[in-house]
Design a protein around this motif. Structure first.
Motif, PDB file in Angstrom:
ATOM      1  N   GLN A   1      32.496  41.855  36.893  1.00 42.85           N
ATOM      2  CA  GLN A   1      31.392  42.781  36.680  1.00 42.85           C
ATOM      3  C   GLN A   1      31.371  43.329  35.258  1.00 42.85           C
ATOM      4  OE1 GLN A   1      32.053  45.417  40.299  1.00 42.85           O
ATOM      5  NE2 GLN A   1      29.876  44.946  40.531  1.00 42.85           N
ATOM      6  N   LEU A   2      32.515  43.272  34.601  1.00 46.16           N
ATOM      7  CA  LEU A   2      32.673  43.687  33.221  1.00 46.16           C
ATOM      8  C   LEU A   2      33.377  42.556  32.473  1.00 46.16           C
ATOM      9  CD1 LEU A   2      33.774  47.397  33.814  1.00 46.16           C
ATOM     10  CD2 LEU A   2      31.550  46.603  32.991  1.00 46.16           C
ATOM     11  N   PRO A   3      33.523  42.681  31.176  1.00 47.94           N
ATOM     12  CA  PRO A   3      34.171  41.577  30.447  1.00 47.94           C
ATOM     13  C   PRO A   3      35.564  41.223  30.961  1.00 47.94           C
ATOM     14  CG  PRO A   3      33.078  43.062  28.918  1.00 47.94           C
ATOM     15  CD  PRO A   3      32.983  43.697  30.266  1.00 47.94           C
ATOM     16  N   ASP A   4      36.295  42.195  31.492  1.00 47.60           N
ATOM     17  CA  ASP A   4      37.621  41.966  32.073  1.00 47.60           C
ATOM     18  C   ASP A   4      37.726  42.757  33.372  1.00 47.60           C
ATOM     19  OD1 ASP A   4      38.910  40.246  30.160  1.00 47.60           O
ATOM     20  OD2 ASP A   4      39.030  41.962  28.787  1.00 47.60           O
ATOM     21  N   PRO A   5      38.675  42.434  34.255  1.00 49.22           N
ATOM     22  CA  PRO A   5      38.897  43.262  35.444  1.00 49.22           C
ATOM     23  C   PRO A   5      39.156  44.712  35.042  1.00 49.22           C
ATOM     24  CG  PRO A   5      40.086  41.206  35.644  1.00 49.22           C
ATOM     25  CD  PRO A   5      39.553  41.241  34.241  1.00 49.22           C
ATOM     26  N   ALA A   6      38.620  45.639  35.823  1.00 42.95           N
ATOM     27  CA  ALA A   6      38.727  47.060  35.475  1.00 42.95           C
ATOM     28  C   ALA A   6      39.135  47.873  36.683  1.00 42.95           C
ATOM     29  CB  ALA A   6      37.393  47.573  34.925  1.00 42.95           C
ATOM     30  N   LEU A   7      40.039  48.822  36.471  1.00 45.33           N
ATOM     31  CA  LEU A   7      40.433  49.753  37.516  1.00 45.33           C
ATOM     32  C   LEU A   7      39.398  50.865  37.640  1.00 45.33           C
ATOM     33  CD1 LEU A   7      44.266  50.212  36.868  1.00 45.33           C
ATOM     34  CD2 LEU A   7      43.199  49.086  38.831  1.00 45.33           C
ATOM     35  N   GLY A   8      39.235  51.388  38.868  1.00 39.69           N
ATOM     36  CA  GLY A   8      38.286  52.471  39.073  1.00 39.69           C
ATOM     37  C   GLY A   8      38.663  53.320  40.264  1.00 39.69           C
TER      38      GLY A   8
END
Length: 284
Positions: A125-132
């Motif tokens: 969903q973003l350029p790299d995996p992201a924590l949320g």
């Protein structure tokens, strides 16, 4: 307790009628209640005897109470008579109680709320995996629920040879869920819905202010929940998102030969994305 009430109490404990006319009886029950001796404190004493027709004694028991009335002896007298008539009476009564099915837990009716908080990883969903982190609320009714969730990721960076940017995702999701499998301490749900997503980009070339782009995703979710304690459940969810539009983020570079600015793409939202989420929920 009168003789009739006492007879009924004994028969309830034995689970069958036992008292008959004297001409048909095989056992006789005799008893007396009297104050305790003057040397002792106030209270009462009950003496119960059961004898056979030939005069032999089946058994004798004495009960005492320190209470000011003899009413406290009622239950004890009924139990003693029942055991003297049938020594297996206690086992029979306990066996019947064990065989009796436990009353079913009252089934909840109406709408029941639930709240959850969790962490997730956004994938593709973003350029790299992201924590949320995310929070959600649900209104449940007979295995179905309407759920609203909000979440945001930490920023992740994207760069190429000429530019870089920082990207962050925020979303709000509305889902309709149904329970597919249910057990005493676990259940599995499937959900479908839509979400409004926004990606904020900063540090793009020539962009003084953050660039924000909103778009809509079709949404599918699968959830497995395991009961922890009381109203608390642990949940694992997999989300699939399908963007109805694919925003892209560009930057400008100066073409020295043509002496003009040229737009280049730094990041475009993928055609399919997803999330893996772990959360703790409270069902009320």
């Amino acid at each position: 307790m009168g003789s009739l009430s006492l007879a009924r109490a004994v028969e309830r404990r034995l689970g069958r009628p036992v008292f008959v006319a004297p001409s048909r009886a095989t056992l006789a029950v005799e008893g007396r209640v009297e104050p305790r001796t003057a040397a002792l404190d106030s209270g009462y004493k009950a003496t119960i005897s059961v004898t056979r027709l030939d005069g032999s004694i089946v058994g004798t028991r004495v009960l005492e109470t320190l209470d000011a009335t003899c009413r406290e002896l009622d239950e004890g007298v009924a139990l003693v008579i029942a055991l003297l008539i049938d020594p297996n009476a206690r086992a029979d009564v306990e066996s019947k109680r064990a065989e009796r099915p436990a009353p079913a837990a009252p089934r909840r009716t109406g709408f029941c709320p639930a709240l959850a908080a969790g962490i997730f990883v956004a994938l593709a969903q973003l350029p790299d995996p992201a924590l949320g982190i995310s929070v959600s609320g649900a209104l449940r009714h007979h295995g179905k629920s309407l759920e609203l969730g909000l979440g945001a990721t930490l920023p992740v960076d994207a760069r190429d040879a000429d530019a870089e940017g920082s990207f962050r995702l925020v979303f709000g999701a509305l889902s309709l869920c149904g329970t597919m499998l249910r057990a005493a301490f676990a259940h599995a749900d499937l959900c479908t819905g839509i979400e409004l997503a926004r990606i904020s980009a900063t540090r793009l070339s020539f962009e003084a202010d953050p660039l924000r782009v909103e778009f809509v995703n079709a949404l599918a979710r699968a959830r497995f929940a395991l009961h922890v304690v009381g109203p608390l459940w642990s949940e694992l969810e997999l989300w699939g998102t399908l963007p109805l539009a694919r925003p892209h983020f560009t930057y400008s570079v100066l073409d020295a030969d043509a002496l003009r600015l040229e737009d280049r793409e730094l990041f475009r939202v993928p055609p399919f994305g997803g999330r893996a989420m772990a959360s703790l929920s409270a069902h009320f």
